[in-house]
Scaffold this active site. Structure first.
Site, PDB file in Angstrom:
ATOM      1  CD1 TRP A   1      -2.171  -2.085   2.039  1.00  0.00           C
ATOM      2  CD2 TRP A   1      -2.953  -1.301   0.094  1.00  0.00           C
ATOM      3  NE1 TRP A   1      -3.201  -2.894   1.632  1.00  0.00           N
ATOM      4  CE2 TRP A   1      -3.694  -2.442   0.454  1.00  0.00           C
ATOM      5  CE3 TRP A   1      -3.264  -0.638  -1.089  1.00  0.00           C
ATOM      6  CZ2 TRP A   1      -4.748  -2.944  -0.337  1.00  0.00           C
ATOM      7  CZ3 TRP A   1      -4.305  -1.128  -1.884  1.00  0.00           C
ATOM      8  CH2 TRP A   1      -5.022  -2.261  -1.509  1.00  0.00           C
TER       9      TRP A   1
ATOM     10  CG  ASP B   1      -3.090   4.236   4.252  1.00  0.00           C
ATOM     11  OD1 ASP B   1      -4.140   4.058   4.892  1.00  0.00           O
ATOM     12  OD2 ASP B   1      -2.776   3.543   3.249  1.00  0.00           O
TER      13      ASP B   1
ATOM     14  CE  LYS C   1      -8.495  -2.859   4.386  1.00  0.00           C
ATOM     15  NZ  LYS C   1      -7.773  -1.958   3.506  1.00  0.00           N
TER      16      LYS C   1
HETATM   17  C1  LIG Z   1      -7.056  -1.631   2.326  1.00  0.00           C
HETATM   18  C2  LIG Z   1      -5.986  -0.633   2.378  1.00  0.00           C
HETATM   19  C3  LIG Z   1      -5.834   0.356   1.383  1.00  0.00           C
HETATM   20  C4  LIG Z   1      -6.690   0.399   0.157  1.00  0.00           C
HETATM   21  O1  LIG Z   1      -7.922   0.934   0.444  1.00  0.00           O
HETATM   22  P1  LIG Z   1      -9.031   1.165  -0.691  1.00  0.00           P
HETATM   23  O2  LIG Z   1     -10.074   1.889   0.083  1.00  0.00           O
HETATM   24  O3  LIG Z   1      -9.449  -0.176  -1.177  1.00  0.00           O
HETATM   25  O4  LIG Z   1      -8.416   1.983  -1.765  1.00  0.00           O
HETATM   26  C5  LIG Z   1      -4.831   1.291   1.539  1.00  0.00           C
HETATM   27  N1  LIG Z   1      -4.023   1.272   2.607  1.00  0.00           N
HETATM   28  C6  LIG Z   1      -4.125   0.340   3.574  1.00  0.00           C
HETATM   29  C7  LIG Z   1      -3.197   0.364   4.748  1.00  0.00           C
HETATM   30  C8  LIG Z   1      -5.112  -0.636   3.484  1.00  0.00           C
HETATM   31  O5  LIG Z   1      -5.226  -1.574   4.448  1.00  0.00           O
END
Ligand SMILES: *Cc1c(COP(=O)(O)O)cnc(C)c1O
Length: 367
Positions: free
Chosen positions: A100, A167, A191
């Site tokens: 990511w 993030d 999540k």
């Molecule tokens: C799942 C995830 C993403 C991607 O998220 P989307 O909403 O599907 O674009 C980005 N960063 C992390 C740490 C993730 O767990």
């Protein structure tokens, strides 16, 4: 229907209460006689729900007034380019702790120079790099606090000499956060705080004020410009266009559930207990071993493990055994292999107990 324990990495388990109240709202929103998916987003009841959701974020994470809380579309992946589009003037610094993070780097490169200050790619991201230097001439430093695929996590709020952007897709609301240490925090909801379809952005207001400089050099499309969605700047309630009403409602109900449980500090106690239970079993069980190099880097959300040396031949058998006993979503990501159990906020302790029991029973049968 058999009992299913949901360990999916995301989308994943939601609080039952949140799902139930959403079902009711889909039938009849706020006693209007009209369903949630059929109302106008300018309905007073909806505007109130938006504001309440924002207030829940503020209350739960203690977000100071100097910050805006935005609910956008496009997922965390859209933020990978929105962040540099708004904030990168010459150079940005990134900590590369997983795919990511790597994807975020790729997008940032479209907007300027990117300095990867450290990376753990050399060992399939099984550790969090330490001892690196953050360049003070960069516009911001980007980190991924929880690496969903590899089960590593930065569980503290670091001191950063420049604007810190995080993030927090997969660990937001799992612990109290010192918001003031960050310029910006973002993530997909799917999540820990809701279903897919809404992205949260917490951003310091003075940063929004500086976007103009960059936009002058390189004009921003309206939807990409954070200022479009900010409450104060836009003089609206962050509804420049139609917000993802259904996911935001589920988020509202999910956060209410967190609040009712006692908030994020209490959530963190429960999460730590669940996490310790599983790691203790991974470490104790002779058939398995954890994949994260240092224990201090272990995520309390995503737990990764593989078969112990010499027991690799049992991998498929354990997967089948676990499945038979109701474990759903424990297959590890293809880049790591083995198993991964995601124990997000809404994952009940009974699920962890069932998984541990399953690992113990399988060990007994395969001594
Ligand atoms: C799942 C995830 C993403 C991607 O998220 P989307 O909403 O599907 O674009 C980005 N960063 C992390 C740490 C993730 O767990």
């Amino acid at each position: 229907m058999n009992k299913a324990y949901n360990f999916n990495a995301g989308p994943c388990v939601l609080p039952k209460e949140a799902v139930e109240s959403t079902i009711n709202a889909i039938r009849n929103f706020d006693n209007t006689g009209i369903g949630l998916m059929e109302i106008s987003h300018r309905t007073p009841g909806w505007e109130r729900t938006m504001e309440e959701t924002r207030q829940l974020w503020r209350d739960l994470l203690n977000i100071p007034n100097e910050y805006e809380v935005l609910f956008l579309g496009g997922g965390a992946s859209t933020q990978f380019f929105t962040v540099p589009a708004n904030l990168l003037k010459t150079k940005a610094a990134y900590l590369q702790t997983g795919v990511w993070a790597k994807k975020a780097v790729k997008e940032a490169k479209l907007f300027g120079k990117v300095d990867i200050v450290a990376s753990s790619e050399d060992k399939t991201y099984t550790y969090i790099p330490k001892g690196y230097t953050i360049p003070t001439d960069a516009d911001y430093f980007h980190i991924t606090t929880n690496n969903t695929i590899y089960g590593t996590e930065i569980k503290y709020d670091m001191d950063c000499p420049i604007m810190l952007v995080a993030d927090m897709s997969s660990d937001i609301m799992s612990r109290p956060v010192d918001i003031k240490k960050y310029g910006m925090i973002y993530g997909g909801a799917q999540k820990n705080v809701g279903p897919a379809g809404v992205t949260f952005v917490i951003v310091r207001k003075d940063i929004l004020g500086n976007i103009g400089d960059r936009a002058y050099m390189n004009p921003l499309p309206t939807m990409v410009d954070y200022r479009t969605h900010a409450v104060e700047e836009a003089k609206n309630i962050s509804m420049f266009n139609t917000p993802p009403v259904l996911p935001i409602f589920v988020m509202h109900e999910t956060l209410k559930w967190v609040k009712d449980l006692g908030g994020v500090a209490e959530m963190n106690k429960i999460n730590t207990k669940k996490s310790n239970m599983l790691y203790e079993e991974i470490d104790r069980n002779s058939l398995f071993r954890g994949t994260v190099e240092n224990k201090e880097d272990r995520s309390i959300m995503n737990h990764c493990w593989v078969m112990a040396e010499g027991r690799e031949n049992l991998q498929d058998a354990f997967m089948a055994y676990a499945k038979e006993h109701g474990m759903v979503g424990i297959k590890g990501h293809r880049s790591v292999g083995g198993f991964r159990a995601s124990l997000y906020n809404a994952c009940p302790i009974e699920a962890v107990e069932a998984l541990v029991q399953c690992m113990q029973d399988f060990e007994k049968a395969n001594k």
